[in-house]
Design a protein around this motif. Structure first.
Motif, short mmCIF file in Angstrom:
data_model
loop_
_atom_site.label_atom_id
_atom_site.label_comp_id
_atom_site.label_asym_id
_atom_site.label_seq_id
_atom_site.Cartn_x
_atom_site.Cartn_y
_atom_site.Cartn_z
N HIS A 69 13.06 -1.99 -4.29
CA HIS A 69 11.82 -2.72 -3.43
C HIS A 69 12.46 -3.07 -2.03
O HIS A 69 11.82 -2.64 -1.09
CB HIS A 69 11.14 -3.95 -4.16
CG HIS A 69 10.32 -3.51 -5.09
ND1 HIS A 69 9.32 -2.67 -4.96
CD2 HIS A 69 10.40 -3.82 -6.60
CE1 HIS A 69 8.48 -2.44 -6.01
NE2 HIS A 69 9.40 -2.89 -7.02
N GLN A 76 12.22 -9.03 2.41
CA GLN A 76 10.70 -9.72 1.78
C GLN A 76 11.16 -11.10 1.42
O GLN A 76 12.21 -11.38 1.32
CB GLN A 76 10.60 -8.88 0.24
CG GLN A 76 10.17 -7.41 0.53
CD GLN A 76 8.92 -7.23 1.04
OE1 GLN A 76 8.02 -7.80 0.74
NE2 GLN A 76 8.80 -6.30 2.20
N ASP A 80 7.04 -12.68 -2.46
CA ASP A 80 6.42 -11.38 -2.46
C ASP A 80 7.19 -10.57 -3.28
O ASP A 80 6.74 -9.55 -4.20
CB ASP A 80 6.73 -10.81 -0.95
CG ASP A 80 5.61 -11.47 -0.08
OD1 ASP A 80 4.53 -11.84 -0.30
OD2 ASP A 80 6.06 -11.55 1.08
N LEU A 118 13.77 -14.79 4.33
CA LEU A 118 13.69 -13.27 3.83
C LEU A 118 14.71 -13.01 3.31
O LEU A 118 15.94 -13.30 3.57
CB LEU A 118 13.33 -12.58 5.20
CG LEU A 118 12.04 -12.78 6.08
CD1 LEU A 118 12.10 -11.82 7.47
CD2 LEU A 118 10.78 -12.43 5.05
#
Length: 182
Positions: A69, A76, A80, A118
């Motif tokens: 991902h 991300q 998330d 992040l």
């Protein structure tokens, strides 16, 4: 599948289905759920082989999915990743921490949310990507050995249908409990 543990009192046929062999004994109580028991056995074996293959490249099952991902979507927020993976926060925290310790991800402050950070892939993880792709190809080959293209397609459609059934059941249950859909 080959039989590694004989079922009590019978040969290769039995509660698992016509001429099918189980890799573990099928308890009589599972007789009302032969598909569910087969999914359990398949998932267990799949995860075992995935673990063996991933261990060679320094990952544990599930970590490669997080990396996939991140490689595809870029940095991300951890929440998330939880949603993408349909995981829970505690599991994702451990997974990200282990990936960070291995040098495959790093945290950086979110430019839009001061409370969040992040998670981003590192250069070391990008070097790992091809190996992860090879592991998944090998796992696919092991899982579908001897199946024709048509059988692979049919198996995929059946698995997708089973997944949709369970997603719908979870959505229905959440709605009945006042929790809303997924």
């Amino acid at each position: 599948m080959t039989q590694s543990a004989p079922e009590a009192g019978n040969g290769s046929a039995g509660p698992t289905g016509i001429g099918q062999e189980a890799t573990v004994p099928v308890p009589a109580a599972a007789g009302g759920g032969p598909v569910s028991h087969a999914i359990f056995r398949l998932a267990r074996l799949h995860r075992m082989f995935a673990g063996q293959l991933l261990r060679r490249i320094g990952l544990h099952p599930g970590q490669e999915l997080v990396m996939m991902h991140l490689w595809e979507l870029g940095p991300q927020r951890q929440i998330d990743l939880v949603r993408l993976m349909d995981s829970d926060a505690a599991t994702m925290t451990r997974t990200v921490r282990r990936l960070e310790q291995a040098g495959f991800v790093r945290r950086r402050p979110s430019p839009t949310d001061k409370r969040a950070s992040l998670i981003e892939p590192t250069a070391a993880s990008h070097a790992l990507r091809r190996q992860v792709e090879q592991v998944w190809s090998q796992l696919e080959d092991l899982s579908t050995a001897g199946l024709s293209d048509d059988e692979r397609t049919a198996a995929l459609h059946t698995l997708e249908r089973l997944e949709r059934n369970l997603v719908q059941a979870a959505t229905d249950a959440a709605g009945a409990n006042g929790e809303g859909g997924r």
